[in-house]
Design a protein around this motif. Structure first.
Motif, PDB file in Angstrom:
ATOM      1  N   LEU A   1       0.890  -1.181  -0.040  1.00  0.00           N
ATOM      2  CA  LEU A   1      -0.071  -0.033  -0.085  1.00  0.00           C
ATOM      3  C   LEU A   1       0.743   1.212  -0.063  1.00  0.00           C
ATOM      4  CD1 LEU A   1      -2.861  -0.972   2.566  1.00  0.00           C
ATOM      5  CD2 LEU A   1      -2.688  -1.030   0.051  1.00  0.00           C
ATOM      6  N   LEU A   2       1.917   1.045   0.771  1.00  0.00           N
ATOM      7  CA  LEU A   2       2.790   2.557   0.858  1.00  0.00           C
ATOM      8  C   LEU A   2       3.510   2.458  -0.506  1.00  0.00           C
ATOM      9  CD1 LEU A   2       4.186   4.546   2.727  1.00  0.00           C
ATOM     10  CD2 LEU A   2       5.905   2.881   3.242  1.00  0.00           C
ATOM     11  N   ALA A   3       4.028   1.792  -1.076  1.00  0.00           N
ATOM     12  CA  ALA A   3       4.787   1.759  -2.343  1.00  0.00           C
ATOM     13  C   ALA A   3       3.628   2.383  -3.366  1.00  0.00           C
ATOM     14  CB  ALA A   3       5.103   0.222  -2.972  1.00  0.00           C
ATOM     15  N   ASP A   4       2.543   1.943  -3.352  1.00  0.00           N
ATOM     16  CA  ASP A   4       1.432   2.291  -4.222  1.00  0.00           C
ATOM     17  C   ASP A   4       1.229   3.937  -4.071  1.00  0.00           C
ATOM     18  OD1 ASP A   4       1.305   0.181  -5.352  1.00  0.00           O
ATOM     19  OD2 ASP A   4      -0.611  -0.563  -4.622  1.00  0.00           O
ATOM     20  N   ALA A   5       1.088   4.137  -2.845  1.00  0.00           N
ATOM     21  CA  ALA A   5       0.769   5.734  -2.355  1.00  0.00           C
ATOM     22  C   ALA A   5       1.921   6.583  -2.831  1.00  0.00           C
ATOM     23  CB  ALA A   5       0.563   5.736  -1.098  1.00  0.00           C
TER      24      ALA A   5
ATOM     25  N   ASN B   1       8.633  -6.341   3.352  1.00  0.00           N
ATOM     26  CA  ASN B   1       8.070  -5.185   3.991  1.00  0.00           C
ATOM     27  C   ASN B   1       9.237  -3.668   3.757  1.00  0.00           C
ATOM     28  OD1 ASN B   1      10.166  -5.490   5.658  1.00  0.00           O
ATOM     29  ND2 ASN B   1       9.030  -5.442   7.590  1.00  0.00           N
ATOM     30  N   GLU B   2       9.745  -3.809   2.711  1.00  0.00           N
ATOM     31  CA  GLU B   2      10.856  -2.620   2.657  1.00  0.00           C
ATOM     32  C   GLU B   2      11.283  -2.382   0.953  1.00  0.00           C
ATOM     33  OE1 GLU B   2      14.481  -3.178   4.836  1.00  0.00           O
ATOM     34  OE2 GLU B   2      14.626  -1.063   4.966  1.00  0.00           O
ATOM     35  N   PHE B   3      11.226  -1.318   0.557  1.00  0.00           N
ATOM     36  CA  PHE B   3      11.640  -1.126  -0.882  1.00  0.00           C
ATOM     37  C   PHE B   3      12.382   0.053  -1.164  1.00  0.00           C
ATOM     38  CE2 PHE B   3       7.324   0.443   0.104  1.00  0.00           C
ATOM     39  CZ  PHE B   3       7.330   1.739  -0.058  1.00  0.00           C
ATOM     40  N   THR B   4      13.030   0.414  -2.181  1.00  0.00           N
ATOM     41  CA  THR B   4      13.528   1.533  -2.355  1.00  0.00           C
ATOM     42  C   THR B   4      13.107   2.480  -3.426  1.00  0.00           C
ATOM     43  OG1 THR B   4      15.619   0.306  -2.018  1.00  0.00           O
ATOM     44  CG2 THR B   4      15.961   2.303  -3.168  1.00  0.00           C
ATOM     45  N   ILE B   5      13.173   3.613  -3.203  1.00  0.00           N
ATOM     46  CA  ILE B   5      12.400   4.809  -4.042  1.00  0.00           C
ATOM     47  C   ILE B   5      13.472   5.687  -4.663  1.00  0.00           C
ATOM     48  CG2 ILE B   5      10.149   4.862  -3.138  1.00  0.00           C
ATOM     49  CD1 ILE B   5      10.815   7.437  -1.724  1.00  0.00           C
ATOM     50  N   ARG B   6      13.285   6.056  -5.612  1.00  0.00           N
ATOM     51  CA  ARG B   6      14.340   6.997  -6.354  1.00  0.00           C
ATOM     52  C   ARG B   6      13.528   8.414  -6.210  1.00  0.00           C
ATOM     53  NH1 ARG B   6      17.206   5.343 -11.441  1.00  0.00           N
ATOM     54  NH2 ARG B   6      15.233   5.119 -12.439  1.00  0.00           N
ATOM     55  N   THR B   7      14.362   9.554  -5.864  1.00  0.00           N
ATOM     56  CA  THR B   7      13.354  10.962  -5.967  1.00  0.00           C
ATOM     57  C   THR B   7      14.324  11.796  -6.650  1.00  0.00           C
ATOM     58  OG1 THR B   7      14.668  11.467  -3.894  1.00  0.00           O
ATOM     59  CG2 THR B   7      12.567  10.337  -3.534  1.00  0.00           C
ATOM     60  N   PRO B   8      13.731  12.857  -7.176  1.00  0.00           N
ATOM     61  CA  PRO B   8      14.344  13.884  -8.151  1.00  0.00           C
ATOM     62  C   PRO B   8      15.391  14.780  -7.367  1.00  0.00           C
ATOM     63  CG  PRO B   8      12.187  14.248  -8.115  1.00  0.00           C
ATOM     64  CD  PRO B   8      12.055  13.324  -7.057  1.00  0.00           C
TER      65      PRO B   8
END
Lengths: 524, 448
Positions: free
Chosen positions: B361-365, B381-388
């Protein structure tokens, strides 16, 4: 005497003997209740935690989901409470009585320390959350470092080691790093025979060969013996002071000077630092590195074998090599130095553990230090030493002292020669103490003394408690010497289980529960 | 002093019984140069109330995980611990007992250690487990040394998905122990890359799953590649709750499994004390480091438990011991085993499913926030995001808005400039819909 129901409150004569003969249907004996294993009372569908799953749980496990049940047993909350409370009743603990394990140091664990460690601001913070949100935690680490440096007279401290033995490893790594920086490859570490087994194990771990140094007749290390073994090959000496015989190494300065003259370092095993806090500073004695068992000297609970914490104080020569991470004062408050690429990292030799050390233990130790303060810490050491010498004075005419009548530090070492000819072994003697309601002293250590019995009462014991302990030991010694061996050879008699077959446990190791095979049908 | 039972008269009487006139007569062996008279530079004693005030003030300067929407992981996780766990571990007989050297009066500790070893073996899918290590990272270091003893080789291949601080611990031990480490670039744990580094001198391949960026790794092909060249597979798990949802490493061919057990029962504690889980195959038993508890009987045939196989340990073998370790994390084991007993099989699997669901749910949000990309394809329960923007700046901005939003990769690997825009984000059962909404809103603001 009758109680309100009109029953007698004192048993009829012969009641005690009758009690021994009663076998119960359950195998329990009153409040002494047998407790099966978790796996024998729990079940796969039982659960003591309410967890509501969504109607349609999402799945992005990529085909690597667990397919089978795990085989764990669960318990409802009341079953869990009862299981673990019953188990707890099968343990001896310092809150039940004297725990005179020499060199292990079991003293009172103040509950204030537990309360402090559980403050959400300490217990519920993450090691990797932004530094701006953990300034109080970093301040606590910095304050603890200040106390440890002041008490030891050393300029630096590495806080991350997780236990005493881990601290030894850290200190010896700092020594190796300093020698490497000098371009010196030294291969030998000197370790007195009376050392804790962790010392030679640590030295070997780092690739050193260990040369042992015998003690002289009085139980301490002779600087001349050390000098004979010193050479350009020697990297360090690992000396425990006060040593495991309960004696202060009175020639420690001569030893330190000789070691330094040979270009080597002086590692001090600080397991027994609790004898000298506020009385002497290792930094003044020539020590280069020393670990401090926070759980021993500063009373963080042992919890059945840990966790410990083993900060290492370092001399000026070793300070630049202190491992990562550490706390520094930055522009906006405290800052953590976490990687070699940090300009403040110096010649840090690497990392001992993933995060910043045993924070929970730091809080407990600092709470203990503050509670005692500068005046009380010295008093605690003095009382520990006083209590050990009092036990010695109370028993020395009956038991045997391997090193004569020198004053002892916080622990007193006897040997078992007083049992010679009685048919009672050291272990029998220790087990008979259990029936009397005492935890035995450390037996068979240090290895340099045959049948060693090492007693450490600590400062937590009152005079009345020591008097009772001494009186009981005197009775036991007299019983052994008078030929009353029956109370020893099968002891302990009054514990939930009797003397356990340790040989069988080692020869046919059973290290986990396994589901019993289904019984064959009786008809087959 | 409230912790010291002796009073002035006691001390006088005791000195008289010993036959000395002052306490300093007992310190005559301490050379004058080393003597001090107290610790004048330190504060005097503080009452219980004063200590509470001083430490309470320090604690209040920190932001506790339970106070804010909290998504920080990368090796330590915020989970809910049932109240009964803390109550039970504070029982005097558990809290204030020592290493169970006298088994007849330590059956409480010994029995729970036996239960703990069984739970760890079941969870990891291995045959035997020890009674715990200091933490996951030092357990990982010990696993590499053990693999070197078993194979008589002295090189370890570390996957790039291994937590960088675990890597640092292994590198440090190997550096001083004289063995070699081959480190794959950060994030790389591809089976071909790993296999190409294995040679005749490789003792083990060390692979973490889910890896530090949250990606779940299939260990089976890596185990096959390692075994083909006579090397062992060391599997590392930093989030033990994942074992409730994922195929256990033992089923995928791991030879040694080490895990951080902090998630169950232990709490965050700013990094320690934690709990190292260590399991292996029966045939390697005698090379395993650490304490072991075994079942046996007394003379009357009653079942009992003792510390066993101590001939591997430092107090017997000294120079030849399997490690220098002299303790375990006893009380943390107890917390873990109670929490896991309360969960049981069904509870752990439900807890794991809920953690995973919340992470999805968090990843989708977060993916809905402009400029944000979720990089992890299969995760627990953990993932990586890339931000600008640089991750460290984003995380700092989130903290200013009252959200602890994860660990910037630059905190763990500052030297990897290419990863400076990544944030490792964890979700657990404690996160609510409101927490996720707050994160999303704060992230929008920071990136606006």
């Amino acid at each position: 005497m009758m109680n309100r129901e009109g029953r007698p409150t004192t048993p009829a004569s012969g009641g005690a003997a009758a009690a021994d003969q009663i076998t119960t249907f359950t195998g329990n004996r009153g409040l002494e209740i047998n407790e099966p294993l978790l796996f024998e009372i729990g079940g796969p569908e039982k659960c003591g935690v309410d967890i509501d799953l969504p109607d349609q749980p999402l799945n992005r496990l990529g085909g690597l989901a667990r397919k089978n049940a795990i085989g764990l047993a669960g318990l409802s909350e009341p079953e869990a409470m009862r299981h673990y409370v019953r188990l707890s009743r099968r343990n001896y603990a310092i809150d039940l009585g004297i725990y005179p394990l020499g060199s292990c140091t079991m003293k009172h664990n103040p509950r204030l320390n537990e309360r402090m460690a559980r403050l959400p601001g300490f217990g519920d913070i993450h090691p990797l959350q932004p530094e701006s949100t953990v300034q109080g935690a970093l301040e606590l680490i910095d304050t603890l470092a200040h106390w440890l440096k002041t008490m030891t007279g050393m300029p630096a401290v590495a806080l991350s080691p997780k236990a005493g033995a881990h601290g030894e490893l850290c200190g010896m790594m700092a020594i190796r790093a300093a020698l490497d920086a000098r371009g010196e490859k030294r291969s030998v570490v000197l370790v007195p025979e009376s050392a804790h087994g962790t010392n030679p194990a640590t030295a070997t771990y780092l690739g050193y060969s260990v040369q042992s140094v015998p003690a002289r007749a009085d139980g301490t290390v002779d600087p001349e013996e050390v000098k004979r073994r010193l050479s350009p090959e020697v990297a360090a000496i690992m000396l425990t002071n006060p040593n495991t015989c309960g004696l202060f190494e009175r020639d420690v300065i001569a030893i330190a000077d000789a070691v330094h003259e040979a270009g080597a370092f002086f590692y001090c095993d600080g397991a027994n630092f609790n004898a000298i806090v506020g009385k002497a500073r290792p930094g003044d004695l020539g020590v280069d590195a020393m670990h401090i068992n926070l759980h021993k000297t500063f009373s963080t609970p042992h919890g059945g074998g840990g966790p410990g914490a083993g900060p290492v104080v370092l001399s000026a020569a070793l300070a630049p090599f202190a491992p990562l991470p550490f706390v520094v004062h930055g522009e906006n408050g405290f800052r953590l130095v976490e990687t070699e690429s940090d300009p403040s990292a110096g010649q840090a030799f690497g990392r001992m553990t993933a995060f910043h050390g045993q924070m929970g233990m730091f809080v407990r130790a600092l709470s203990y230090m503050m509670s005692h303060g500068s005046d009380g810490l010295r008093r605690a050491s003095e009382d520990a030493v006083l209590n050990a010498n009092y036990v010695k004075a109370g028993l020395e005419d009956l038991m045997s002292l391997p090193f004569g009548k020198r004053p002892t530090m916080h622990e007193v070492l006897f040997d078992d020669s007083f049992l010679k000819g009685t048919g009672v072994t050291t272990l029998d003697f220790a087990k008979a103490m259990i029936d009397e309601g005492f935890h035995p002293m450390t037996v068979y250590f240090p290895l340099v003394v045959h049948g060693a019995m090492l007693i450490e009462p600590t400062e937590s014991e009152s005079r009345a408690s020591l008097d009772q302990f001494i009186a009981t030991l005197r009775k036991l010694v007299e019983a052994a010497k008078s030929g009353d061996t029956a109370r020893f050879t099968g002891a302990p008699y009054l514990t939930p289980v009797g003397r356990l077959d340790e040989t069988r446990a080692a020869r046919q190791p059973v290290l986990r529960w396994r589901k019993p095979l289904p019984q064959l049908d009786a008809a087959e | 002093m409230r912790y010291l039972p002796l009073n002035v008269e006691d001390r006088q009487a005791m000195l008289a019984a010993i036959g000395v006139s002052s306490i300093d007569d007992l310190y005559t062996d301490v050379p004058a140069r080393g003597r001090i008279d107290g610790l004048l530079d330190l504060p005097r004693r503080a009452s219980e109330m004063e200590v509470e005030r001083i430490l309470g003030r320090m604690a209040a300067k920190n932001v506790a995980a339970s106070q804010v929407p909290f998504f920080v992981g990368a090796g330590a996780y915020k989970h809910h611990i049932p109240a009964s766990v803390d109550h039970l571990i504070q029982r005097s007989e558990f809290l204030t007992s020592y290493t169970p050297y006298q088994p007849e009066i330590s059956q409480g500790t010994l029995q729970y250690l036996f239960e703990f070893q069984t739970q760890v073996a079941l969870l990891t899918g291995m045959e035997v487990a020890n009674a715990s290590m200091y933490d996951g990272s030092t357990g990982c270091g010990e696993a590499v040394l053990m693999a070197e003893r078993v194979t008589r080789r002295d090189k370890a291949v570390l996957s790039g998905g291994l937590h960088p601080q675990y890597r640092a611990v292994v590198e440090n031990l190997s550096h001083f122990g004289g063995s070699a480490v081959v480190n794959l670039p950060c994030g790389v744990d591809d089976v071909h890359e790993l296999s190409s580094r294995i040679d005749d001198n490789t003792a083990c391949v060390v692979v973490q799953t889910p890896n530090v960026f949250g990606e779940i790794i299939d260990l089976a092909p890596i185990a096959e590649a390692a075994h083909a060249k006579g090397a062992l597979l060391v599997a590392v798990v930093t989030e033990v709750v994942s074992l409730g949802a994922l195929k256990p490493p033992g089923e995928m061919g791991a030879d040694i499994v080490v895990a951080e057990g902090q998630s169950l029962g232990v709490g965050l504690n700013f990094g320690g004390p934690y709990l190292g889980l260590f399991a292996t195959r029966e045939k390697f038993l005698r090379q395993m480091p650490g304490r072991l508890c075994g079942e046996t009987v007394d003379a009357a045939g009653r079942r009992g438990f003792v510390l066993t196989l101590s001939t591997r340990e430092q107090h017997i073998r000294r120079e030849k011991a399997t490690s220098n370790i002299c303790t375990n994390s006893g009380l943390c084991c107890l917390a873990f085993t109670i929490h896991l007993a309360l969960l049981g099989d069904v509870g752990l699997r439900r807890l794991a499913a809920l953690n995973h669901h919340n992470a999805c749910l968090l990843a989708d949000a977060l993916a809905e926030v402009k400029g944000v990309e979720v990089l992890t394809s299969r995760f627990f329960n953990e993932f990586t995001i890339r931000t600008p923007r640089p991750g460290a700046e984003v995380v700092a901005g989130l903290a200013e808005r009252g959200v602890l939003g994860g660990v910037p990769a630059s905190r763990l690997v500052p030297q990897e400039a290419a990863l400076a825009d990544r944030i490792i984000v964890a979700a657990t059962e404690v996160n609510t819909d409101e927490d996720r909404a707050a994160y999303k809103a704060a992230l929008r603001e920071v990136l606006a």
